[in-house]
Write an enzyme that holds these catalytic residues in place. Sequence first.
Site, PDB file in Angstrom:
ATOM      1  N   LYS A  15       0.811  -1.460  -0.020  1.00 55.96           N
ATOM      2  CA  LYS A  15       0.004   0.043  -0.092  1.00 55.96           C
ATOM      3  C   LYS A  15       0.916   1.287  -0.020  1.00 55.96           C
ATOM      4  O   LYS A  15       0.568   2.175  -0.734  1.00 55.96           O
ATOM      5  CB  LYS A  15      -0.820   0.112   1.076  1.00 55.96           C
ATOM      6  N   ASP A  86      -1.529   8.228   3.338  1.00 56.09           N
ATOM      7  CA  ASP A  86      -1.201   6.764   3.657  1.00 56.09           C
ATOM      8  C   ASP A  86      -1.615   6.357   5.106  1.00 56.09           C
ATOM      9  O   ASP A  86      -1.831   7.220   5.895  1.00 56.09           O
ATOM     10  CB  ASP A  86       0.292   6.606   3.602  1.00 56.09           C
ATOM     11  N   GLU A  87      -1.878   5.391   5.478  1.00 60.13           N
ATOM     12  CA  GLU A  87      -2.404   4.710   6.767  1.00 60.13           C
ATOM     13  C   GLU A  87      -3.657   5.481   7.110  1.00 60.13           C
ATOM     14  O   GLU A  87      -4.034   6.033   8.136  1.00 60.13           O
ATOM     15  CB  GLU A  87      -1.299   5.046   7.861  1.00 60.13           C
ATOM     16  N   GLN A  89      -6.449   4.559   7.646  1.00 58.91           N
ATOM     17  CA  GLN A  89      -7.368   3.857   8.740  1.00 58.91           C
ATOM     18  C   GLN A  89      -7.394   4.656  10.030  1.00 58.91           C
ATOM     19  O   GLN A  89      -8.043   4.382  10.936  1.00 58.91           O
ATOM     20  CB  GLN A  89      -7.000   2.269   8.885  1.00 58.91           C
TER      21      GLN A  89
END
Length: 201
Positions: A15, A86-87, A89
């Site tokens: 990712k 990015d990240e 979540q």
Amino acid sequence: MAKLYFKYGAMGSSKTAQALITKYNYEENDLRVWLIKPSADTRDGKQILRSRIGLEAQVEVIPPDMDVREQFRKTQEGCCDVIIVDECQFLTEEQIDQLREIVDDCDIPVMCFGLRTDFQTKLFPGSLRLMEIADTIQEIKTICDCGAKATVNARIDSSGHIITHGAQVVLGGNDSYIAMCHRCYIRGIREHRVIQLHGSK
């Protein structure tokens, strides 16, 4: 018309590498990128985003109390063509809504890369909100050691066993997590199997 994208995958599905490659591709076309990550991700230092294959870039850190829409207005509006997260979540639901506002009000595409679920197969709050409001949802696939598609981010203890209780956010990479298919994950729990982490001896 700009869109809000959610690109998710299990641990080890590249990712971050894809986020950084996407940044590079935009910049190759003389487009300006605002690269951001939540402050919960401190594995590579605060201002660095680094993939497992060695790609890295400077990144702006977003704490949970930051209004992303306001930060965009103050520092990026008029000089940004795309936002890459990015990240994602680890962002709050409110911050996901703020990114949605940027897409709708400023016609700026936002590309979010991250995990869908935690080590207990529960949705992260940021990922849940993205599943609800993203225009485009795409799975970045990776495989379990058995060859099936991996969907679970199994957290492994020092003895090699799957952890089923604890805090939702515990940072780690190949030293703590392994991507597994659901069948192997359940069998590992039921049979109390010792799981070999990638890169361990």
